[in-house]
Motif scaffolding. Structure first.
Motif, PDB file in Angstrom:
ATOM      1  N   ARG A   1      -4.452 -41.450  16.095  1.00 32.85           N
ATOM      2  CA  ARG A   1      -3.490 -40.719  16.925  1.00 32.85           C
ATOM      3  C   ARG A   1      -2.500 -40.005  16.015  1.00 32.85           C
ATOM      4  O   ARG A   1      -2.250 -40.457  14.895  1.00 32.85           O
ATOM      5  CB  ARG A   1      -2.721 -41.679  17.841  1.00 32.85           C
ATOM      6  CG  ARG A   1      -3.622 -42.418  18.801  1.00 32.85           C
ATOM      7  CD  ARG A   1      -2.865 -43.319  19.754  1.00 32.85           C
ATOM      8  NE  ARG A   1      -2.372 -44.516  19.084  1.00 32.85           N
ATOM      9  CZ  ARG A   1      -1.136 -44.967  19.178  1.00 32.85           C
ATOM     10  NH1 ARG A   1      -0.244 -44.333  19.889  1.00 32.85           N
ATOM     11  NH2 ARG A   1      -0.771 -46.072  18.559  1.00 32.85           N
ATOM     12  N   ALA A   2      -1.952 -38.906  16.498  1.00 31.44           N
ATOM     13  CA  ALA A   2      -0.970 -38.147  15.718  1.00 31.44           C
ATOM     14  C   ALA A   2       0.171 -37.681  16.619  1.00 31.44           C
ATOM     15  O   ALA A   2       0.346 -36.491  16.845  1.00 31.44           O
ATOM     16  CB  ALA A   2      -1.635 -36.967  15.027  1.00 31.44           C
ATOM     17  N   PRO A   3       0.969 -38.623  17.142  1.00 25.32           N
ATOM     18  CA  PRO A   3       2.071 -38.220  18.022  1.00 25.32           C
ATOM     19  C   PRO A   3       3.221 -37.601  17.226  1.00 25.32           C
ATOM     20  O   PRO A   3       3.407 -37.889  16.047  1.00 25.32           O
ATOM     21  CB  PRO A   3       2.509 -39.543  18.653  1.00 25.32           C
ATOM     22  CG  PRO A   3       2.162 -40.567  17.631  1.00 25.32           C
ATOM     23  CD  PRO A   3       0.901 -40.064  16.959  1.00 25.32           C
ATOM     24  N   ASP A   4       3.978 -36.736  17.895  1.00 25.78           N
ATOM     25  CA  ASP A   4       5.200 -36.221  17.286  1.00 25.78           C
ATOM     26  C   ASP A   4       6.239 -37.333  17.282  1.00 25.78           C
ATOM     27  O   ASP A   4       6.312 -38.137  18.199  1.00 25.78           O
ATOM     28  CB  ASP A   4       5.757 -35.045  18.090  1.00 25.78           C
ATOM     29  CG  ASP A   4       4.937 -33.782  17.904  1.00 25.78           C
ATOM     30  OD1 ASP A   4       4.175 -33.700  16.926  1.00 25.78           O
ATOM     31  OD2 ASP A   4       5.064 -32.875  18.744  1.00 25.78           O
ATOM     32  N   ARG A   5       7.038 -37.365  16.228  1.00 33.07           N
ATOM     33  CA  ARG A   5       8.111 -38.348  16.120  1.00 33.07           C
ATOM     34  C   ARG A   5       9.439 -37.592  16.132  1.00 33.07           C
ATOM     35  O   ARG A   5       9.615 -36.646  15.381  1.00 33.07           O
ATOM     36  CB  ARG A   5       7.960 -39.135  14.827  1.00 33.07           C
ATOM     37  CG  ARG A   5       9.050 -40.174  14.647  1.00 33.07           C
ATOM     38  CD  ARG A   5       8.770 -41.090  13.500  1.00 33.07           C
ATOM     39  NE  ARG A   5       7.673 -41.964  13.886  1.00 33.07           N
ATOM     40  CZ  ARG A   5       6.778 -42.452  13.037  1.00 33.07           C
ATOM     41  NH1 ARG A   5       6.836 -42.154  11.780  1.00 33.07           N
ATOM     42  NH2 ARG A   5       5.816 -43.234  13.448  1.00 33.07           N
ATOM     43  N   ILE A   6      10.345 -38.014  17.004  1.00 37.21           N
ATOM     44  CA  ILE A   6      11.654 -37.382  17.105  1.00 37.21           C
ATOM     45  C   ILE A   6      12.668 -38.262  16.383  1.00 37.21           C
ATOM     46  O   ILE A   6      12.798 -39.450  16.682  1.00 37.21           O
ATOM     47  CB  ILE A   6      12.069 -37.179  18.573  1.00 37.21           C
ATOM     48  CG1 ILE A   6      11.075 -36.234  19.249  1.00 37.21           C
ATOM     49  CG2 ILE A   6      13.490 -36.634  18.653  1.00 37.21           C
ATOM     50  CD1 ILE A   6      11.284 -36.065  20.725  1.00 37.21           C
ATOM     51  N   THR A   7      13.377 -37.665  15.437  1.00 39.01           N
ATOM     52  CA  THR A   7      14.399 -38.363  14.669  1.00 39.01           C
ATOM     53  C   THR A   7      15.731 -37.662  14.893  1.00 39.01           C
ATOM     54  O   THR A   7      15.810 -36.447  14.802  1.00 39.01           O
ATOM     55  CB  THR A   7      14.058 -38.344  13.162  1.00 39.01           C
ATOM     56  OG1 THR A   7      12.747 -38.863  12.977  1.00 39.01           O
ATOM     57  CG2 THR A   7      15.051 -39.159  12.363  1.00 39.01           C
ATOM     58  N   GLU A   8      16.744 -38.441  15.195  1.00 34.84           N
ATOM     59  CA  GLU A   8      18.070 -37.866  15.382  1.00 34.84           C
ATOM     60  C   GLU A   8      18.894 -38.094  14.132  1.00 34.84           C
ATOM     61  O   GLU A   8      18.892 -39.187  13.555  1.00 34.84           O
ATOM     62  CB  GLU A   8      18.738 -38.493  16.601  1.00 34.84           C
ATOM     63  CG  GLU A   8      18.001 -38.166  17.883  1.00 34.84           C
ATOM     64  CD  GLU A   8      18.736 -38.628  19.124  1.00 34.84           C
ATOM     65  OE1 GLU A   8      19.953 -38.881  19.051  1.00 34.84           O
ATOM     66  OE2 GLU A   8      18.073 -38.728  20.163  1.00 34.84           O
TER      67      GLU A   8
END
Length: 104
Positions: free
Chosen positions: A39-46
């Motif tokens: 799997r290659a999900p997008d990762r959201i970093t704040e």
């Protein structure tokens, strides 16, 4: 064998769902062929007021194929090599590991 284990056997055996990989232990250099669902999900970093989207690579692997993965282990999928980062996480039924990978 439970119904879930039988279903996982079919899913991980399906060439449209899972691919062959090789796991290499970081501590003992032991090698083991396994099958993984990539799997290659997008990762959201704040960070501060900004939100950044980055790519990630994760795989699912059956516990029966890989009982004790550890951070630093190497996974080779085709021509690509990845290092296991962070702690592996098991699913609720304790049948599948989710591994977070980074390119080696």
């Amino acid at each position: 064998m439970s119904v879930f284990e039988a279903a996982l056997g079919r899913i991980f055996g399906n060439p449209s769902m899972a691919v062959a990989a090789v796991w290499i232990s970081a501590t003992t250099s032991e090698e083991r062929p396994i099958r993984v669902i990539r799997r290659a999900p997008d990762r959201i970093t704040e960070f501060g007021a900004g939100r950044y989207v980055s790519d990630s690579t994760m795989v699912d692997v059956r516990l029966s194929d890989l009982p004790e993965p550890r951070p630093g282990d190497l996974l080779v999928i085709g021509a690509d090599s990845f290092v296991l980062q962070g702690e592996p996480v098991r699913d609720r039924e304790r049948l599948v590991w989710t591994l977070d990978l980074r390119p080696s």
